[in-house]
Write a protein that holds these residues in place. Sequence first.
Motif, PDB file in Angstrom:
ATOM      1  N   UNK A  82       0.836  -1.210   0.000  1.00 30.39           N
ATOM      2  CA  UNK A  82       0.000   0.000   0.000  1.00 30.39           C
ATOM      3  C   UNK A  82       0.867   1.256   0.000  1.00 30.39           C
ATOM      4  N   UNK A  83       1.941   1.216   0.781  1.00 32.01           N
ATOM      5  CA  UNK A  83       2.824   2.382   0.879  1.00 32.01           C
ATOM      6  C   UNK A  83       3.439   2.735  -0.468  1.00 32.01           C
ATOM      7  N   UNK A  84       3.810   1.714  -1.242  1.00 32.59           N
ATOM      8  CA  UNK A  84       4.387   1.962  -2.568  1.00 32.59           C
ATOM      9  C   UNK A  84       3.390   2.698  -3.454  1.00 32.59           C
ATOM     10  N   UNK A  85       2.147   2.213  -3.482  1.00 28.79           N
ATOM     11  CA  UNK A  85       1.164   2.846  -4.354  1.00 28.79           C
ATOM     12  C   UNK A  85       0.653   4.164  -3.796  1.00 28.79           C
ATOM     13  N   UNK A  86       0.742   4.335  -2.489  1.00 31.61           N
ATOM     14  CA  UNK A  86       0.451   5.653  -1.914  1.00 31.61           C
ATOM     15  C   UNK A  86       1.510   6.651  -2.395  1.00 31.61           C
ATOM     16  N   UNK A  87       2.767   6.206  -2.439  1.00 31.47           N
ATOM     17  CA  UNK A  87       3.834   7.057  -2.948  1.00 31.47           C
ATOM     18  C   UNK A  87       3.629   7.399  -4.416  1.00 31.47           C
ATOM     19  N   UNK A  88       3.196   6.405  -5.200  1.00 33.11           N
ATOM     20  CA  UNK A  88       2.915   6.646  -6.618  1.00 33.11           C
ATOM     21  C   UNK A  88       1.800   7.677  -6.757  1.00 33.11           C
TER      22      UNK A  88
ATOM     23  N   UNK B 206       0.829   9.962  -4.650  1.00 37.41           N
ATOM     24  CA  UNK B 206       1.218  11.275  -4.143  1.00 37.41           C
ATOM     25  C   UNK B 206       2.426  11.848  -4.867  1.00 37.41           C
ATOM     26  N   UNK B 207       3.066  11.035  -5.690  1.00 32.10           N
ATOM     27  CA  UNK B 207       4.190  11.530  -6.469  1.00 32.10           C
ATOM     28  C   UNK B 207       5.439  11.766  -5.667  1.00 32.10           C
ATOM     29  N   UNK B 208       5.660  10.942  -4.627  1.00 37.46           N
ATOM     30  CA  UNK B 208       6.844  11.132  -3.790  1.00 37.46           C
ATOM     31  C   UNK B 208       7.344   9.810  -3.216  1.00 37.46           C
ATOM     32  N   UNK B 209       8.652   9.708  -3.068  1.00 38.65           N
ATOM     33  CA  UNK B 209       9.253   8.543  -2.422  1.00 38.65           C
ATOM     34  C   UNK B 209       9.443   8.772  -0.928  1.00 38.65           C
ATOM     35  N   UNK B 210       9.081   9.953  -0.446  1.00 36.63           N
ATOM     36  CA  UNK B 210       9.352  10.329   0.941  1.00 36.63           C
ATOM     37  C   UNK B 210       8.122  10.283   1.834  1.00 36.63           C
ATOM     38  N   UNK B 211       7.050   9.659   1.387  1.00 37.00           N
ATOM     39  CA  UNK B 211       5.872   9.558   2.236  1.00 37.00           C
ATOM     40  C   UNK B 211       6.207   8.744   3.491  1.00 37.00           C
ATOM     41  N   UNK B 212       5.594   9.087   4.618  1.00 37.78           N
ATOM     42  CA  UNK B 212       5.893   8.434   5.890  1.00 37.78           C
ATOM     43  C   UNK B 212       5.669   6.928   5.829  1.00 37.78           C
ATOM     44  N   UNK B 213       4.682   6.486   5.072  1.00 37.37           N
ATOM     45  CA  UNK B 213       4.387   5.053   4.996  1.00 37.37           C
ATOM     46  C   UNK B 213       5.531   4.282   4.349  1.00 37.37           C
ATOM     47  N   UNK B 214       6.171   4.873   3.352  1.00 32.16           N
ATOM     48  CA  UNK B 214       7.283   4.212   2.667  1.00 32.16           C
ATOM     49  C   UNK B 214       8.447   3.984   3.622  1.00 32.16           C
ATOM     50  N   UNK B 215       8.802   5.016   4.369  1.00 28.94           N
ATOM     51  CA  UNK B 215       9.938   4.901   5.283  1.00 28.94           C
ATOM     52  C   UNK B 215       9.598   4.094   6.528  1.00 28.94           C
ATOM     53  N   UNK B 216       8.316   3.999   6.868  1.00 26.99           N
ATOM     54  CA  UNK B 216       7.915   3.222   8.043  1.00 26.99           C
ATOM     55  C   UNK B 216       7.951   1.728   7.777  1.00 26.99           C
ATOM     56  N   UNK B 217       7.473   1.310   6.600  1.00 28.23           N
ATOM     57  CA  UNK B 217       7.288  -0.111   6.330  1.00 28.23           C
ATOM     58  C   UNK B 217       8.399  -0.756   5.512  1.00 28.23           C
ATOM     59  N   UNK B 218       9.515  -0.059   5.322  1.00 29.14           N
ATOM     60  CA  UNK B 218      10.603  -0.667   4.564  1.00 29.14           C
ATOM     61  C   UNK B 218      11.957  -0.211   5.077  1.00 29.14           C
ATOM     62  N   UNK B 219      12.965  -1.027   4.787  1.00 32.94           N
ATOM     63  CA  UNK B 219      14.330  -0.728   5.186  1.00 32.94           C
ATOM     64  C   UNK B 219      15.286  -1.419   4.218  1.00 32.94           C
ATOM     65  N   UNK B 220      16.515  -0.953   4.122  1.00 31.40           N
ATOM     66  CA  UNK B 220      17.508  -1.617   3.284  1.00 31.40           C
ATOM     67  C   UNK B 220      17.076  -1.760   1.839  1.00 31.40           C
ATOM     68  N   UNK B 221      17.233  -2.961   1.291  1.00 32.35           N
ATOM     69  CA  UNK B 221      16.856  -3.219  -0.103  1.00 32.35           C
ATOM     70  C   UNK B 221      15.353  -3.056  -0.315  1.00 32.35           C
ATOM     71  N   UNK B 222      14.568  -3.316   0.723  1.00 32.43           N
ATOM     72  CA  UNK B 222      13.122  -3.128   0.608  1.00 32.43           C
ATOM     73  C   UNK B 222      12.773  -1.669   0.378  1.00 32.43           C
ATOM     74  N   UNK B 223      13.481  -0.772   1.047  1.00 33.34           N
ATOM     75  CA  UNK B 223      13.270   0.658   0.853  1.00 33.34           C
ATOM     76  C   UNK B 223      13.746   1.080  -0.531  1.00 33.34           C
ATOM     77  N   UNK B 224      14.869   0.528  -0.965  1.00 27.55           N
ATOM     78  CA  UNK B 224      15.386   0.839  -2.304  1.00 27.55           C
ATOM     79  C   UNK B 224      14.405   0.391  -3.375  1.00 27.55           C
ATOM     80  N   UNK B 225      13.864  -0.811  -3.213  1.00 28.82           N
ATOM     81  CA  UNK B 225      12.884  -1.322  -4.176  1.00 28.82           C
ATOM     82  C   UNK B 225      11.664  -0.401  -4.237  1.00 28.82           C
ATOM     83  N   UNK B 226      11.141  -0.028  -3.073  1.00 31.40           N
ATOM     84  CA  UNK B 226       9.959   0.825  -3.027  1.00 31.40           C
ATOM     85  C   UNK B 226      10.209   2.152  -3.734  1.00 31.40           C
TER      86      UNK B 226
END
Length: 222
Positions: free
Chosen positions: A97-103, A105-125
Amino acid sequence: MKRRTLPVATALAATAALLLTACGGEDDKSSDNDKIAGADRSTDKPTKSAEPAGTAKDRPDGVDVSLPKDMNLVFDWDKPEKKNEAAAMDDAANYIRAIYRGVDRGTTEDAAVTAYSTGDGLHYAKTQISTRVDDGWTATGTRRHYQATTRSTPNGESVEIAFCVDSSKFYGKEVKTGKVHTSKPSIADFDYFKIIMVKFPTSDKLWQASKVFVEEKAAKCQ
């Protein structure tokens, strides 16, 4: 033209190899002693959503993962009996959900993206989001997630969530014009995901995606 799962950076190629080594073939039986690749974690505290109070009231960690009404992500799976696997599965869904919320909203910096991912998972998102945003795309329709399986490390702090994805009714939409690009259903609509979720060190309620492997055109998901 339908927007498909996008290729990720070369660094994730090693992730796929690790996952395949750890998990074996589709018919292999895993034991409690099997090592799950990617059982690392971040020590950075996730940021909370800046949304008005109440928008994330259903989330114990307060992070908003809401999506527009025309972006429907369906998670058609049963929760496992183990508490840690059930919690990890919930946050694997929140990661998607966080990935598509970022899509949206047009940003990779949404709080959901940084909350639910880390490392390679964050890079992928961030790769998934930025490639779509840079090309002027968002998404619309229904994306179904199903046939989920889980397994965890003996200490219960790392869980692999594997599942199928059907994007046959999930389409790319041009941000500027609102035009939706549809296509006929095909094998290209089916993907098989493996996501390694790790428990956040200071919380029993938050799990983060640390590794992602995607098998495209997955016949076993049809």
